[in-house]
Design a protein around this motif. Structure first.
Motif, PDB file in Angstrom:
ATOM      1  N   LEU A   1       6.139  58.468   3.819  1.00 48.15           N
ATOM      2  CA  LEU A   1       5.290  59.333   2.990  1.00 48.15           C
ATOM      3  C   LEU A   1       5.914  60.718   2.946  1.00 48.15           C
ATOM      4  CD1 LEU A   1       1.682  58.459   4.217  1.00 48.15           C
ATOM      5  CD2 LEU A   1       2.823  57.694   2.132  1.00 48.15           C
TER       6      LEU A   1
ATOM      7  N   TYR B   1      -4.689  60.123   4.029  1.00 48.94           N
ATOM      8  CA  TYR B   1      -4.030  58.919   3.502  1.00 48.94           C
ATOM      9  C   TYR B   1      -4.652  57.704   4.182  1.00 48.94           C
ATOM     10  CZ  TYR B   1      -0.597  61.890   1.286  1.00 48.94           C
ATOM     11  OH  TYR B   1       0.003  62.820   0.495  1.00 48.94           O
TER      12      TYR B   1
ATOM     13  N   ARG C   1      -4.369  50.441   3.230  1.00 49.99           N
ATOM     14  CA  ARG C   1      -5.011  49.494   2.308  1.00 49.99           C
ATOM     15  C   ARG C   1      -6.189  48.759   2.941  1.00 49.99           C
ATOM     16  NH1 ARG C   1       0.540  46.555   0.518  1.00 49.99           N
ATOM     17  NH2 ARG C   1       1.200  47.977  -1.133  1.00 49.99           N
TER      18      ARG C   1
ATOM     19  N   GLU D   1      -6.707  61.019  -0.459  1.00 50.43           N
ATOM     20  CA  GLU D   1      -5.523  61.536  -1.160  1.00 50.43           C
ATOM     21  C   GLU D   1      -4.812  60.366  -1.839  1.00 50.43           C
ATOM     22  OE1 GLU D   1      -4.795  64.799  -1.068  1.00 50.43           O
ATOM     23  OE2 GLU D   1      -3.014  64.625  -2.342  1.00 50.43           O
ATOM     24  N   ALA D   2      -4.623  59.287  -1.069  1.00 58.62           N
ATOM     25  CA  ALA D   2      -3.976  58.096  -1.620  1.00 58.62           C
ATOM     26  C   ALA D   2      -4.240  56.913  -0.703  1.00 58.62           C
ATOM     27  CB  ALA D   2      -2.471  58.314  -1.744  1.00 58.62           C
TER      28      ALA D   2
ATOM     29  N   VAL E   1      -2.452  53.757   0.841  1.00 57.24           N
ATOM     30  CA  VAL E   1      -1.054  53.375   1.062  1.00 57.24           C
ATOM     31  C   VAL E   1      -0.974  52.279   2.121  1.00 57.24           C
ATOM     32  CG1 VAL E   1       0.100  55.507   0.376  1.00 57.24           C
ATOM     33  CG2 VAL E   1      -0.942  55.355   2.628  1.00 57.24           C
TER      34      VAL E   1
END
Length: 565
Positions: A309, A345, A348, A379-380, A382
């Motif tokens: 990242l 972050y 999954r 934020e995301a 991943v």
RNA sequence: CGGCGUGUAGCGCAGUCUGGUAGCGCACUUGCUUCGGGAGUAAGGGGUCGGAGGUUCAAAUCCUCUCACGCCGACCA
């Protein structure tokens, strides 16, 4: 070769330093001697094995059109500063030296810089490409913790190759060629190995494959599919997102959880499965002070994935307890994903659950029924976690299981990483200056010797594959000093085998008892043993034993010779 | 890099607590016996007890520092 004049020094006892089988056997058989931590001397017997490993590698590399060179072991700092690795290379690993003018040098841990420097002066036109240079060279990596003998030594011998291309297609072609060359080399050494998708680490670049010898004592863990050829280093193996949960969102609830600073304790105390908890890890960021990484409670962070990242500082470092106290006012153990003042972050799997438990960012409390988006910004999403046994294979076929391996080879497509920073260009077919495409291919020569032993041994000692054994055959006469017949027959057989080009040693030591010789040669691992004694000579036979099969056969001399050749 | 541990003959170790002649097994040398699975016997050689400093009449042993080596850990949030 006659044993009387040959250096054989076996040990009955195991030196205490040796932890694993290969190390123990290499020392007991007298193949190597330790000179300093992670630094070994190779005795005549051991060196014979190394030479045979090198020979196989040379033959296959040469056949594949690679050209052997010899690059310097000591390298000037300028080259490393040019590529940017002088300061960046894993701290400490690089052994730095100064010459009498106090100019900086290092003992090469690898040779990308040197070869790229060579390439930029030698290679001017696309018509010289593709080209593949290799060398067999001593390297030094100042490991924090050398161990397992030659398997993780500081000084070691490696075959490294570097290929240069005018375009990616050509690089891909050589990469595939090297993939098959490596497979061939390991097959010739009769190893049980697997090519494995890997991380390219500090060397940089895109595609990379590791070649692992399967062994319990291996330091790396490999994720395999039960159904397909898929194999990847656990550090990198992709963890597939599970289906999102659909249960209704419940009200958030703050619950007291004194002394429950671990997932296990929280899960027990609140009577919920670990899969319904999350852990929030705070690490140093590259753009912000701190970045939060969120995983499901039962999962483990993959540091390799985290480092990939861009907003996470590399190398990965956890935030200090003091920093966390300052930023959140709580201890490690009570961190949660809600209202964090830094980017979050989410792995999954952690993103797929609902109504989960996480820290309250307040000592002694956790929160139930947290839900993403409603209660915490993301934020995301991943892939952050390490793959586990039983996870679905990323290629959709079968489930994951894990095995340990010893990394003996690693091939990379480096692309233009070094050619760009070091300005290694050629003119392409339309007369334009382009950066060289580069590949690199390493194989641990000394490490292979250890890996082979890990796979080939028994209680008595090493069992070398025929192609790597220090000697192919040993002749042991019984009482040759008393029996002229034994003596004559022994000399006759020895001469015949030598004439046939067999790598044979005659154990003519008359001050060593037969029992000792048997034990020593089994420890050393010579594949064929021929014993000549009065008993079998009376029947005009000699005694043949194959190291691996074990049983002794009384056969004619001619038959024995045919078994060896 | 952090924690723990260990340095005594080539290798494996005892002795250190409780200060007083440095030991054992393997290996090595020589002789004799033995000679088909790491022989027996007798005699021998080999040590700055990791290093430096200190305490003491006296230090392998106690104290301080240092070096080397080894094991474990470095994702418990």
């Amino acid at each position: 070769m006659r044993a009387k004049r040959y250096s054989i020094s076996t040990l009955k006892e195991t030196p205490s330093e040796a932890e694993i089988t290969s190390h123990r056997l290499m020392i007991r058989a007298g193949l190597i001697k330790k000179t300093a931590s992670g630094i070994y001397s190779w005795m005549p017997l051991g060196l014979r094995v190394l030479k045979k490993i090198e020979k196989i590698i040379r033959e296959e590399m040469d056949t594949a059109g690679a050209q052997e060179v010899l690059l310097p072991a000591i390298q000037p700092a300028e080259l490393w500063k040019e590529s940017g690795r002088w300061d960046q290379y894993d701290e400490g690993l690089l052994l730095k030296l100064k010459d009498r003018h106090s100019r900086d040098f290092c003992f090469g841990p690898t040779h990308e810089e040197v070869i790229t420097d060579l390439a930029r002066t030698e290679l001017k036109s696309h018509r010289q490409l593709p080209i593949n240079f290799y060398q067999i060279q001593t390297k030094f990596r100042d490991e924090t913790r050398p161990r397992f003998g030659v398997l993780r030594a500081r000084e070691f011998i490696m075959k490294d190759a570097y290929s240069f291309h005018s375009d990616k297609a050509s690089l891909e072609e050589t990469y595939q060629l090297m993939h098959s060359v490596y497979s061939k080399i390991l097959q010739r050494m009769e190893l049980d190995y697997r090519p494995v998708e890997a991380d390219s680490g500090s060397i940089g670049g895109n595609a990379s494959t590791e070649f692992h010898v399967i062994a319990e004592s291996g330091e790396d863990v490999i994720a395999f599919s039960t159904e397909s050829d898929y194999a990847a280093n656990v550090e990198l193996a992709e963890a597939i997102a599970p289906p999102s949960e659909t249960e209704n969102m419940l009200e958030m609830e703050k619950v007291p959880t004194p002394d429950a600073k671990t997932i296990e304790k929280v899960s027990t105390l609140l009577e919920i499965p670990e899969e319904k908890t999350i852990k929030t890890l705070l690490v140093k960021g590259s753009e912000t002070e701190i970045v939060a990484l969120v995983l499901r409670g039962d999962h483990t962070l993959s540091s390799v994935k985290a480092e990939k990242l861009s907003s996470v500082a590399s190398p990965l470092r956890m935030a200090d307890p003091e920093e966390i106290m300052t930023a959140l006012g709580c201890q490690i153990g009570y961190i949660g994903p809600c209202n964090l003042p830094f980017p979050v972050y989410v792995d999954r799997s952690a993103a797929a659950i609902r109504n989960f438990v996480g820290g309250a960012n307040e000592d002694g409390y956790h929160i139930r029924n947290i839900n993403w988006h409603r209660d915490s910004k993301i934020e995301a999403i991943v892939d952050l976690r390490e793959i586990k046994v039983g996870d679905p294979s990323p290629d959709g076929k079968g489930k994951i299981r894990l095995k340990r391996g010893i990394e003996v080879g690693h091939i990379f497509q480096l692309g233009d990483k070094y050619s760009k920073s070091m300005k290694a260009n050629v003119l392409n077919d339309s007369g334009k200056t382009t950066a060289l495409q580069m590949g690199c291919y390493g194989m641990g020569v000394t490490r292979l010797a250890g890996a082979v032993i890990e796979q080939n041994h028994d209680e008595s000692g090493i069992i070398w594959p025929h192609v790597l054994a220090p000697f192919e055959a040993v002749i042991i006469p019984i009482n040759a000093q008393k029996s002229q017949k034994v003596f004559d027959k022994t000399e006759e057989l020895y001469a015949e085998l030598k004439d046939l080009g067999c790598d044979v040693i005659l154990d003519d030591r008359d001050d060593v008892r037969p029992g000792v010789k048997f034990n020593e040669w089994e420890l050393i691992g010579v594949p064929h043993r021929l014993v000549i004694g009065e008993k079998s000579l009376k029947k005009n036979k000699i005694e043949y034993t194959h190291r691996k099969k074990g049983e002794a056969l009384e056969i004619s001399k001619e038959k024995a010779i045919s078994l060896i050749n």
